[in-house]
Design a protein around this motif. Structure first.
Motif, mmCIF file in Angstrom:
data_model
loop_
_atom_site.group_PDB
_atom_site.id
_atom_site.type_symbol
_atom_site.label_atom_id
_atom_site.label_comp_id
_atom_site.label_asym_id
_atom_site.label_seq_id
_atom_site.Cartn_x
_atom_site.Cartn_y
_atom_site.Cartn_z
ATOM 1 N N TYR A 248 0.836 -1.199 0.000
ATOM 2 C CA TYR A 248 0.000 0.000 0.000
ATOM 3 C C TYR A 248 0.872 1.250 0.000
ATOM 4 C CZ TYR A 248 -3.320 3.567 1.457
ATOM 5 O OH TYR A 248 -4.077 4.715 1.527
ATOM 6 N N THR B 45 1.066 3.930 -3.080
ATOM 7 C CA THR B 45 0.400 5.226 -2.887
ATOM 8 C C THR B 45 1.364 6.376 -2.617
ATOM 9 O OG1 THR B 45 0.129 4.734 -0.513
ATOM 10 C CG2 THR B 45 -1.690 4.152 -1.994
ATOM 11 N N SER C 106 -8.316 -0.591 1.181
ATOM 12 C CA SER C 106 -7.638 0.696 0.962
ATOM 13 C C SER C 106 -6.854 0.676 -0.338
ATOM 14 C CB SER C 106 -6.696 0.997 2.129
ATOM 15 O OG SER C 106 -7.421 1.057 3.336
ATOM 16 N N LEU C 107 -6.176 -0.459 -0.613
ATOM 17 C CA LEU C 107 -5.385 -0.555 -1.831
ATOM 18 C C LEU C 107 -6.284 -0.598 -3.071
ATOM 19 C CD1 LEU C 107 -2.593 -0.787 -3.066
ATOM 20 C CD2 LEU C 107 -2.713 -3.268 -2.776
ATOM 21 N N ALA D 30 -7.494 2.775 -3.605
ATOM 22 C CA ALA D 30 -6.385 3.626 -4.068
ATOM 23 C C ALA D 30 -6.151 3.451 -5.568
ATOM 24 C CB ALA D 30 -5.114 3.280 -3.296
ATOM 25 N N THR D 31 -6.266 2.224 -6.064
ATOM 26 C CA THR D 31 -6.068 2.016 -7.516
ATOM 27 C C THR D 31 -7.144 2.728 -8.325
ATOM 28 O OG1 THR D 31 -7.343 -0.045 -7.492
ATOM 29 C CG2 THR D 31 -4.967 -0.240 -7.189
ATOM 30 N N LEU E 237 -6.112 7.005 -7.131
ATOM 31 C CA LEU E 237 -4.774 7.609 -7.174
ATOM 32 C C LEU E 237 -3.945 7.126 -8.359
ATOM 33 C CD1 LEU E 237 -3.898 7.211 -3.375
ATOM 34 C CD2 LEU E 237 -4.780 9.249 -4.516
ATOM 35 N N CYS F 212 0.074 7.818 -8.279
ATOM 36 C CA CYS F 212 0.752 6.739 -7.552
ATOM 37 C C CYS F 212 2.176 6.542 -8.059
ATOM 38 C CB CYS F 212 -0.038 5.440 -7.695
ATOM 39 S SG CYS F 212 -0.041 4.822 -9.387
#
Length: 891
Positions: free
Chosen positions: A132, A136, A184-185, A188-189, A192, A196
């Motif tokens: 992660y 990120t 969360s990951l 995030a993909t 972000l 990233c």
């Protein structure tokens, strides 16, 4: 082995003292042991022979987990990211993290029990936290950092490999949930992707896809509880407006993996995806992919389309549809008896996305992939075609807009339509009506051409389509269009008028003719329709153009079934009206004629339509064509083409005479054998100049079969004029035996669109004279077989052909080749003798009424009694006379 044994003992000692050591000493002892372990691994080429490997894996993984947590504890994101990088990359003294990472990396590739020990150490959750942060939090690289790029790559490879090995196990997925970083990951993909760490995009995608394939009920409940799919969809809607299409596809494909892969376990994530406009998101993303450069994001685009296709089978209940099967159908079609494979369409929403993309996009790749997806769905279960067509009507609707699509998409679409008939054995009447309307409108000629080729393939599959396309009006439409084109061709009369078709439009005419040929083939009713439309005079106009000719002849051959006289009149007329140099036209007409003459019923029509005179006129037109060297325009034609025309002309005559006493009597009574001999003698390879030199003696003597072998199979140089003479005599020999119409000496020509084939232009030297002859005159020619055939009793079927051979006998001569001329003449005399050996042949000769004519021809062949062939000829006279029963012959 000794090193592994020593290591084993050391680790046993470690196991024994570890419980009594403080944690710091335990860690020190373990870290001192690991370099020896790695050294042993390197020296044994990667083969680990270690009895306590599971315990070692557990201890090393726990220590690595502990070190990761220690470096992350209490630090902000960027500082924690930097600390992790330093921990895992540092080598030498103080590089304990790298030592632990490499050891776990090696241990994770051993066996499943060892992997379970690594998973149970808490490492899955710890590495998810690392991933992660790496994804990120992109670090700003300085100049010094460039030197560590190789270390970065090695560290990344080991980390990713460990995660892939752990997360492909369901136990590993459940353990990582403890970190609370999976959702969360994923989120995030979806939010972000443009901010990233670039170097971690692909590794993160690989890891998440691996996790997706190993989802459990626990992991699905976990993701559902935190609205992971809902939030990710919302984020992607935002990204879809700003990011390049290829990047959005890459990010969306990760989310879609979790949706698709979770379905066999639970429908919860799919339901969440659907309830939050997931399909609208995919439609938006895919439509943005229009105009992508080839290979730019192709793999992720294809992945999304593949998953979307799979989602069509993800539904709780079978679709219940009832359609009206329109008849007629193919005999072996049975919808009620169709068994389901289980891979049926149960979810129409993802298919609607595919359908909408095809309707709204003209991108070649996108549209092509949609059609491929439809083909895949049909292949899963033949019922799927009916489920989709009776609900969403994709093919029916696509037919209305297919002419707007790029040409390759049109080709692919009509292949798909064709497969409905060829693979599903179903006749889609409504779709065919629309295809026929498309042909009628002819908005885009290429599309019309492709559509017609599709219908042509169907027509060639089953005779039923001859009725379907007649009743639907397609046959009438094609006849009307062809009539119009024929009028244009007739007006042009060899000139280039503005209305003449070229390229695609000309090819369309070809396919229209092929379609009419297919519709009339084996269909008497359709042939009558063509005749009643008054199309015969127009169809024959297409004979002049080589690319139209094959289909035109097929139509006319079908016409012969109802009227042999009309067919013969057209073909013989076309042969006689063709110019002296239209050799390919004549060849094609003769080959068609031969196909029809296979039916004895056609022989009478051939005779009454002046067929014999027509064919002999072809020989007359070729006067001087086989001169050596060739002269005038014949030099451009090539002697092979001339010889081929002679062969097919003689074949046609033989076929018309075969087992037909009326035609045989007509041919003989009208002196046509004599006319044939005269025409063959004037071709240019036979001597026509009068005085001939007479050799005094004959040094060697070869048989006729040996001359054939020497002329065409050996490396012996042989004059072109004599080769041509021997070929013609060989044709006549087969005609005598009544087998010429069954022989095949020439390869079939396959002319290109708009190209006139010229066989002689660049032939290899060995076959410069006759490059188109089949292998029968080449290495595969069996001389011994021919000799055996010559020696056995051969029955004469057409005695008039013997008369032709005798008349040509004295013309086997060339100035400057007197000795060779004498030898071939002698060989032919012997061969003629062999032909009349059998009782049956003698009977045929005597009953033919030609015996006296042949004897007279023999006597006229050589005027001088001193000629060396006088005695052989006398033997022929005596043999014929001794067997004769006719008084006028005995006299």
């Amino acid at each position: 082995a000794l090193l592994w044994e020593t290591l084993g003992k050391q680790f046993v000692e470690y196991e024994q003292v570890a419980p009594f050591l403080i944690p710091e000493d335990q860690q020190r002892r373990l870290l001192e042991f690991l370099p020896l372990f790695l050294k042993a691994w390197e020296q044994s080429a990667g083969v680990i022979v270690f009895p306590n490997i599971q315990l070692l894996a557990s201890e090393v993984s726990k220590l690595l987990t502990k070190e990761i947590k220690r470096n992350l504890s209490g630090k902000p994101a960027e500082e924690a990211r930097l600390a992790l990088e330093q921990l895992l990359q540092q080598k030498g003294e103080g590089g304990d993290g790298h030592l632990l990472l490499k050891s776990v990396y090696l241990l994770s590739q051993t066996d499943l029990r060892t992997m379970w020990n690594i998973i149970g150490s808490g490492l899955p959750a710890a590495l998810m936290q690392c991933l992660y942060l790496f994804f990120t939090v992109p670090l700003k690289k300085t100049g010094d950092d460039r030197e560590t790029s190789e270390d970065d790559a090695q560290t990344q490879e080991m980390l990713v490999k460990i995660m892939l090995n752990m997360y492909k196990e369901e136990q590993g997925v459940e353990e990582l949930l403890a970190a609370d970083k999976l959702q969360s990951l994923i989120i995030a993909t979806s939010s972000l992707w443009d901010r990233c760490s670039h170097s971690w995009k692909v590794p993160t995608g690989c890891v998440l896809r691996t996790i997706s394939k190993a989802q459990t009920k626990t992991s699905i409940v976990y993701l559902q509880a935190v609205d992971c799919i809902k939030i990710a969809v919302q984020n992607l809607f935002t990204l879809a407006d700003t990011l390049p299409a290829s990047d959005v596809c890459e990010a969306a494909s990760i989310l879609l993996c979790f949706v698709k892969d979770s379905y066999p376990v639970s429908s919860a994530l799919l339901t969440e995806f659907e309830n939050n406009d997931g399909y609208q998101l995919l439609l938006k993303i895919l439509l943005r992919c229009e105009g992508l450069q080839q290979n730019e994001g192709d793999s992720y685009l294809d992945e999304i389309l593949d998953m979307l296709t799979c989602l069509t089978t993800c539904g709780k209940a079978e679709l219940k549809v009832s359609g009206n099967i329109v008849h007629p159908q193919l005999p072996h079609f049975d919808f009620e008896g169709t068994k389901s494979s289980g891979m049926t369409v149960k979810n129409l929403q993802p298919f609607q996305v595919l359908q909408s993309i095809f309707q709204r996009s003209n991108d070649q790749h996108l549209c092509g992939r949609i059609l491929a997806a439809i083909g895949t769905i049909w292949a899963w279960d033949r019922v799927n075609f009916f489920l989709l067509e009776w609900t969403l009507q994709p093919i029916n609707q696509f037919t209305d807009i297919i002419h707007f699509k790029p040409h390759p998409v049109q080709v692919q679409f009509f292949r798909l339509v064709e497969s409905i008939v060829l693979d599903l054995s179903y006749v889609p009447h409504e779709i065919l009506k629309k295809v026929q309307y498309l042909i009628k409108e002819n908005i885009v000629p290429f599309c019309t051409l492709t559509a017609l080729q599709c219908l042509l393939s169907m027509t060639q599959k089953d005779l039923l389509f001859s009725d379907i396309f007649r009743d639907s009006g397609l046959l009438g439409l094609l006849l009307a269009l062809l009539r119009k084109e024929a009028k244009i061709l007739r007006k042009s009369a060899g000139t280039h008028l503005p209305g003449l078709k070229e390229g695609t439009e000309k090819e369309l005419n070809v396919v229209m003719l092929k379609m009419v040929a297919a519709l009339t083939s084996r269909s008497m009713r359709n042939t009558v329709v063509l005749k009643d439309y008054g199309m015969v005079p127009y169809i024959k106009i297409f004979l002049d153009d080589e690319c139209y000719r094959s289909a035109t002849l097929s139509i006319l051959e079908q016409l012969s079934v109802i009227n042999y006289e009309e067919y013969m009149s057209i073909i013989i007329g076309a042969l006689c009206s063709s110019t002296q140099w239209e050799l390919h036209l004549k060849l094609d007409l003769l080959k068609s004629l031969l196909r029809i003459l296979e039916s004895p019923k056609s022989h009478s029509a051939f005779r009454t339509c002046s067929g014999f005179n027509g064919l002999l006129s072809l020989l007359s037109d070729m006067e001087g064509a086989l001169q050596d060297p060739p002269s005038g325009q014949w030099a451009a034609v090539g002697q092979n083409c001339v010889l081929e025309l002679v062969f097919y002309t003689l074949q046609g005559i033989t076929a018309a005479l075969h087992l037909d006493p009326v035609n045989s009597n007509f041919f003989q009574r009208n002196g046509l054998f004599e006319k044939m001999a005269e025409d063959l003698g004037s071709l240019g390879c036979f001597w026509t100049e009068g005085r001939r030199e007479i050799p005094v003696s004959l040094e060697k003597k070869r048989t006729f079969a040996e001359f054939l072998d020497a002329a065409f199979c050996s490396s012996e140089p042989f004059p072109v004029w004599l080769k041509n003479c021997i070929w013609i005599l060989n044709f006549l020999d087969h005609m005598v035996k009544g087998t010429l119409h069954q022989e095949s000496y020439f390869k079939e020509r396959k002319p290109e669109m708009g190209a006139e084939a010229r066989d002689d232009q660049e032939a290899p030297q060995a076959h410069k004279e006759h490059p188109n002859l089949l292998a029968v005159v080449n290495d595969n020619y069996d001389l011994s077989f021919y000799c055996r055939m010559e020696m056995r009793d051969c029955t004469i079927v057409h005695p008039g052909a013997v008369c032709v051979m005798v008349r040509l006998l004295p013309k086997l001569y060339k100035e400057g080749h007197a000795q060779l001329s004498q030898e071939i003449q002698c060989a032919l005399v012997d061969h003629i003798q062999s032909l009349v050996k059998s009782e049956k042949s003698r009977q045929v000769m005597c009953e033919s009424g030609l015996l006296s004519t042949i004897i007279t021809s023999c006597q006229d062949a050589f005027c001088s009694d001193s000629h060396p062939l006088h005695l052989p000829l006398t033997r022929v006279f005596e043999k014929l006379a001794s067997q004769a029963v006719e008084p006028h012959v005995l006299r």
